[in-house]
Design a protein around this motif. Sequence first.
Motif: not given
Length: 90
Positions: A49-72
């Motif tokens: 579940v966590g893997t699916r959630l994070v993959r979906g969140a990262l894909d959405d960030a990419r779609d929005q053209g965002l850069k990611v800071v993984p504090q988590c």
Amino acid sequence: MQQITNNRSEQEYVLDVDGERAVAAYQREGDTIVFTHTVVPPAIEGRGVGTRLVRGALDDARDQGLKVVPQCSFVRAYIERHPEYRDLLR
């Protein structure tokens, strides 16, 4: 398959599975998304579940053209195991 939702008002991605809610919390800062923590309830742990959630969140960030800071630590470990997401890192 369950749908991952970006709850912008709460700044969290959510995935509901079997009546439980997994959450990847974030903070938006301009063109950057900072993932602060991920929570998967014990009742649905160990099922990807966590893997699916994070993959979906990262894909959405990419779609929005965002850069990611993984504090988590969970998000950080996911990106380390999946180099195709390293281009998102700020």
